[in-house]
Design a protein around this motif. Structure first.
Motif, PDB file in Angstrom:
ATOM      1  N   GLY A   1      -1.328  42.705  29.988  1.00  0.00           N
ATOM      2  CA  GLY A   1      -1.392  41.832  28.818  1.00  0.00           C
ATOM      3  C   GLY A   1      -1.078  40.375  29.120  1.00  0.00           C
ATOM      4  N   VAL A   2      -0.547  40.086  30.304  1.00  0.00           N
ATOM      5  CA  VAL A   2      -0.253  38.708  30.692  1.00  0.00           C
ATOM      6  C   VAL A   2      -1.509  38.130  31.338  1.00  0.00           C
ATOM      7  CG1 VAL A   2       1.179  37.211  32.132  1.00  0.00           C
ATOM      8  CG2 VAL A   2       2.188  39.208  31.032  1.00  0.00           C
ATOM      9  N   THR A   3      -1.978  37.007  30.816  1.00  0.00           N
ATOM     10  CA  THR A   3      -3.209  36.412  31.332  1.00  0.00           C
ATOM     11  C   THR A   3      -2.929  35.513  32.531  1.00  0.00           C
ATOM     12  OG1 THR A   3      -3.071  34.454  29.937  1.00  0.00           O
ATOM     13  CG2 THR A   3      -4.194  36.393  29.002  1.00  0.00           C
ATOM     14  N   LEU A   4      -3.983  35.246  33.293  1.00  0.00           N
ATOM     15  CA  LEU A   4      -3.850  34.318  34.411  1.00  0.00           C
ATOM     16  C   LEU A   4      -3.471  32.924  33.918  1.00  0.00           C
ATOM     17  CD1 LEU A   4      -6.787  35.271  36.804  1.00  0.00           C
ATOM     18  CD2 LEU A   4      -4.350  35.655  37.129  1.00  0.00           C
TER      19      LEU A   4
ATOM     20  N   VAL B   1      -0.160  33.969  44.336  1.00  0.00           N
ATOM     21  CA  VAL B   1      -1.126  35.081  44.357  1.00  0.00           C
ATOM     22  C   VAL B   1      -0.395  36.397  44.117  1.00  0.00           C
ATOM     23  CG1 VAL B   1      -2.675  36.408  45.859  1.00  0.00           C
ATOM     24  CG2 VAL B   1      -2.842  33.916  45.788  1.00  0.00           C
ATOM     25  N   ARG B   2       0.750  36.582  44.758  1.00  0.00           N
ATOM     26  CA  ARG B   2       1.521  37.814  44.588  1.00  0.00           C
ATOM     27  C   ARG B   2       1.963  37.984  43.140  1.00  0.00           C
ATOM     28  NH1 ARG B   2       6.572  38.339  44.208  1.00  0.00           N
ATOM     29  NH2 ARG B   2       7.099  36.382  45.207  1.00  0.00           N
ATOM     30  N   VAL B   3       2.473  36.920  42.534  1.00  0.00           N
ATOM     31  CA  VAL B   3       2.917  36.994  41.136  1.00  0.00           C
ATOM     32  C   VAL B   3       1.731  37.281  40.220  1.00  0.00           C
ATOM     33  CG1 VAL B   3       3.880  35.643  39.224  1.00  0.00           C
ATOM     34  CG2 VAL B   3       4.958  35.547  41.475  1.00  0.00           C
TER      35      VAL B   3
ATOM     36  N   ASN C   1       0.702  40.912  40.486  1.00  0.00           N
ATOM     37  CA  ASN C   1       1.709  41.857  40.000  1.00  0.00           C
ATOM     38  C   ASN C   1       2.142  41.582  38.556  1.00  0.00           C
ATOM     39  OD1 ASN C   1       1.781  43.107  42.506  1.00  0.00           O
ATOM     40  ND2 ASN C   1       3.304  41.688  43.269  1.00  0.00           N
ATOM     41  N   ARG C   2       1.360  40.794  37.833  1.00  0.00           N
ATOM     42  CA  ARG C   2       1.753  40.447  36.468  1.00  0.00           C
ATOM     43  C   ARG C   2       1.720  41.678  35.569  1.00  0.00           C
ATOM     44  NH1 ARG C   2      -3.548  38.904  37.082  1.00  0.00           N
ATOM     45  NH2 ARG C   2      -4.956  39.444  35.388  1.00  0.00           N
ATOM     46  N   GLU C   3       2.492  41.601  34.513  1.00  0.00           N
ATOM     47  CA  GLU C   3       2.570  42.701  33.557  1.00  0.00           C
ATOM     48  C   GLU C   3       1.241  42.846  32.813  1.00  0.00           C
ATOM     49  OE1 GLU C   3       5.213  44.749  32.962  1.00  0.00           O
ATOM     50  OE2 GLU C   3       6.188  43.802  34.675  1.00  0.00           O
TER      51      GLU C   3
ATOM     52  N   MET D   1       7.016  47.050  43.203  1.00  0.00           N
ATOM     53  CA  MET D   1       8.068  47.383  42.262  1.00  0.00           C
ATOM     54  C   MET D   1       9.384  46.700  42.666  1.00  0.00           C
ATOM     55  SD  MET D   1       9.485  51.086  41.008  1.00  0.00           S
ATOM     56  CE  MET D   1      10.213  51.471  42.598  1.00  0.00           C
ATOM     57  N   LEU D   2       9.719  46.728  43.944  1.00  0.00           N
ATOM     58  CA  LEU D   2      10.943  46.088  44.411  1.00  0.00           C
ATOM     59  C   LEU D   2      10.889  44.573  44.232  1.00  0.00           C
ATOM     60  CD1 LEU D   2      11.548  48.193  47.640  1.00  0.00           C
ATOM     61  CD2 LEU D   2      12.918  48.226  45.532  1.00  0.00           C
ATOM     62  N   GLU D   3       9.717  43.978  44.463  1.00  0.00           N
ATOM     63  CA  GLU D   3       9.575  42.533  44.259  1.00  0.00           C
ATOM     64  C   GLU D   3       9.758  42.171  42.796  1.00  0.00           C
ATOM     65  OE1 GLU D   3       5.727  41.871  45.991  1.00  0.00           O
ATOM     66  OE2 GLU D   3       6.587  41.308  47.931  1.00  0.00           O
ATOM     67  N   GLN D   4       9.217  42.980  41.906  1.00  0.00           N
ATOM     68  CA  GLN D   4       9.385  42.718  40.475  1.00  0.00           C
ATOM     69  C   GLN D   4      10.851  42.850  40.073  1.00  0.00           C
ATOM     70  OE1 GLN D   4       6.630  45.485  38.756  1.00  0.00           O
ATOM     71  NE2 GLN D   4       4.909  44.068  38.903  1.00  0.00           N
ATOM     72  N   GLU D   5      11.532  43.875  40.581  1.00  0.00           N
ATOM     73  CA  GLU D   5      12.953  44.029  40.294  1.00  0.00           C
ATOM     74  C   GLU D   5      13.735  42.838  40.818  1.00  0.00           C
ATOM     75  OE1 GLU D   5      14.104  47.751  42.015  1.00  0.00           O
ATOM     76  OE2 GLU D   5      13.014  48.931  40.525  1.00  0.00           O
ATOM     77  N   ASN D   6      13.379  42.384  41.997  1.00  0.00           N
ATOM     78  CA  ASN D   6      14.032  41.230  42.598  1.00  0.00           C
ATOM     79  C   ASN D   6      13.842  39.980  41.731  1.00  0.00           C
ATOM     80  OD1 ASN D   6      15.482  39.817  44.472  1.00  0.00           O
ATOM     81  ND2 ASN D   6      13.876  39.768  46.014  1.00  0.00           N
TER      82      ASN D   6
END
Length: 99
Positions: free
Chosen positions: A33-36, A24-26, A29-31, A85-90
């Motif tokens: 243009g990225v579809t489910l 769910v988190r991913v 937080n998807r970019e 943002m920190l999770e995406q960087e991680n």
């Protein structure tokens, strides 16, 4: 006879709660243009799960979440934005060092 893509669907164990929360988190937080469907394929889950799990998580959070003051709400939004943002960087850093 099972249809293609559904092999083992009836014997599959439910996904652990932690896995569903991560998915769910991913998905949230998807970019842009990225579809489910793309996220589902990457994570190995059915696209319908990515529709149901976030709704289920939201209803669980709404039921247990206390009301917040407007100033506190703005602070929480900023904190959540920073956490995302920190999770995406991680995730990016994990991808670099896993290979």
């Amino acid at each position: 006879m099972l249809r293609s893509g559904l092999e083992g669907c009836c014997s599959a164990q439910p996904d652990p709660k932690e896995f569903r929360e991560d998915v769910v988190r991913v998905a949230r937080n998807r970019e842009p243009g990225v579809t489910l469907e793309q996220v589902a394929a990457d994570l190995g889950v059915h696209p319908a799960s990515l529709t149901k799990w976030p709704r289920h998580a939201e209803t669980q959070n709404t039921a247990t979440r206390p009301a917040t003051a407007p100033a506190e709400s703005a602070e929480l939004r900023e904190a959540r934005k920073r956490i995302r943002m920190l999770e995406q960087e991680n995730e990016v850093l994990r991808g670099r060092f896993v290979s």
